[in-house]
Write a protein that holds these residues in place. Structure first.
Motif, PDB file in Angstrom:
ATOM      1  N   ASP A 132      -4.237   0.627  -6.906  1.00  0.00           N
ATOM      2  CA  ASP A 132      -3.206   1.590  -7.204  1.00  0.00           C
ATOM      3  C   ASP A 132      -2.443   2.563  -6.278  1.00  0.00           C
ATOM      4  OD1 ASP A 132      -3.186   0.066  -9.940  1.00  0.00           O
ATOM      5  OD2 ASP A 132      -4.267   1.596 -10.648  1.00  0.00           O
ATOM      6  N   ARG A 135      -1.016   1.345  -3.238  1.00  0.00           N
ATOM      7  CA  ARG A 135      -0.009   1.002  -3.739  1.00  0.00           C
ATOM      8  C   ARG A 135       0.959   1.986  -3.654  1.00  0.00           C
ATOM      9  NH1 ARG A 135       2.244  -4.479  -5.440  1.00  0.00           N
ATOM     10  NH2 ARG A 135       3.494  -2.585  -7.266  1.00  0.00           N
ATOM     11  N   VAL A 139       1.514   2.644   0.970  1.00  0.00           N
ATOM     12  CA  VAL A 139       2.598   2.515   1.418  1.00  0.00           C
ATOM     13  C   VAL A 139       3.365   3.355   2.367  1.00  0.00           C
ATOM     14  CG1 VAL A 139       4.415   3.120  -0.900  1.00  0.00           C
ATOM     15  CG2 VAL A 139       4.990   0.855   1.061  1.00  0.00           C
TER      16      VAL A 139
END
Length: 405
Positions: A132, A135, A139
């Motif tokens: 998590d 992400r 990113v």
């Protein structure tokens, strides 16, 4: 005067992300900002003290500091300024260091009535779901750009672990969390943290669509560009058990003439007119400025009583005074008498090793009761004690009082 002008005049500010916006913000609003302190040891050292002073000036101007102890980031290790990977620490060591550092920070920053916040990034970093996190945060980070950062470039030649590569993401995430929890809009820190600070600022601007800022302070270096705060025993610690108030005082009392103005500006709250007056003294008179510096910094770190004791001990040895009560004292057992001076001084921790003691004797740098010791096999006997006291001079400046239990 805007605190930005104060910090600039005293020589703190090295780099800013948005100078005019920061200056206007500090003038018109009460800003919540943070500085991070990774608990890599059980005490802060003088390199941290300049950041604490930076923080204190901001608080005195009405802004709210967050002192962030890095109980989470220290488990990864900051590669900035390091040629090798930091030693991995156990969770027990980290927790112990965190508690000690929290206590030290409370001596310099006023945490009462929500004037400042003390937090630990272990509270949000250690429970993260890694996928998590990648992400949600990863990113937004460009590997190419990260590799161009100075903190990583220096390490690539010798090898940069993937563990350390995560540090920038974690510090950037710290800024984001503090922004969400406390509306923290500014990060302050040493100039070696510039790349990490930029990462956090940009993360907030991308994810929260809100302004965020970063401002670095100069590192404490001498006139030759070398880091200050290193002694023959290692770092100059703020913990009196690791660096005695006397040794701490002596360090500042004996700095180079060219470093007096910088240290008075950064490490004391003396008005700048007085800083400039003291720094303009020449010849033997510059020693008066060094006395003021040593007293002021020791008072801030250890309190006025300890500063006066250190000052008194120094006057006893170098001035007209005769009181030796405040000279650093070591006790030895009666059965130690008759042993070599090298063995006694090493056992008493005056020297870290016999080899170092022997070397100083060979160089003519060790005195017993004001007499130079030339024999490495010299025996310490009862005859060397006057009124139960023997005085050791180590080099030009270090003095110790030896008493027999």
């Amino acid at each position: 005067m805007n605190v930005f002008d104060t910090l600039t005049e005293r020589g703190y500010i090295k780099q800013t992300t948005h100078e005019e916006e920061i200056k206007e913000l500090l003038e018109k609003e009460k800003v919540t900002f943070y500085i991070g302190f990774d608990p890599t040891a059980d005490s802060l050292h003088v390199g941290h003290f300049i950041a604490i002073m930076f923080m204190s000036h901001m608080q005195k101007a009405g802004h709210r500091p967050i002192a962030l102890v890095g109980g989470g980031t220290v488990m990864v290790g900051d590669p900035s300024g390091k040629t090798d990977m930091r030693k991995m620490m156990t969770k027990e060591e980290i927790d112990s260091n965190v508690n000690k550092i929290k206590g030290q920070l409370s001596r310099f920053i006023d945490f009462s009535d929500d004037k400042a916040i003390l937090d630990n990034n272990a509270n949000w970093l250690l429970g993260l779901n890694y996928v998590d996190f990648l992400r949600d945060v990863g990113v937004h980070f460009s590997v190419n750009r990260m590799l161009s950062a100075e903190c990583f470039k220096q390490r690539l030649e010798k090898g940069l672990s993937f563990l350390e590569f995560n540090y920038m993401l974690m510090q950037g995430y710290d800024f984001l969390v503090l922004n969400q929890k406390y509306n923290c809009t500014m990060q302050l820190g040493g100039d070696d943290q510039w790349s990490n600070m930029i990462a956090g600022m940009e993360l907030i601007r991308r994810k929260e669509r809100k302004p965020a800022f970063a401002m670095t302070c100069t590192l404490l270096t001498n006139s030759e560009g070398k880091k200050m705060g290193k002694t023959e025993k290692g770092a100059l610690w703020l913990d009196p058990e690791k660096t005695s108030p006397y040794d701490f005082y002596q360090y500042w009392r004996n700095i180079a003439d060219a470093d007096v103005e910088k240290c008075l500006s950064l490490l004391t709250f003396l008005p700048m007119d007085e800083v400039r007056r003291l720094s303009s003294l020449e010849g033997a008179e510059i020693n008066q400025a060094k006395k003021v510096l040593a007293y002021e910094v020791t008072t801030l770190v250890h309190g006025e009583e300890k500063a006066k004791e250190a000052e008194g001990a120094t006057e006893a040895l170098f001035g007209a005074g005769k009181n030796l009560d405040n000279v650093p004292t070591v006790e030895i057992e009666k059965e130690n008498l008759g042993d070599t001076l090298i063995n006694v001084l090493t056992a008493a921790k005056i020297f870290p090793s016999k080899k170092e003691c022997r070397r100083l004797i060979e160089q003519g740098g060790l005195k017993l009761n004001d007499e130079k010791i030339v024999d490495v096999e010299f025996l310490l006997t009862e005859e060397n004690f006057k009124d139960g006291i023997a005085m050791i001079q180590k080099g030009k400046k270090k003095h110790f009082k030896i008493v027999v239990k």
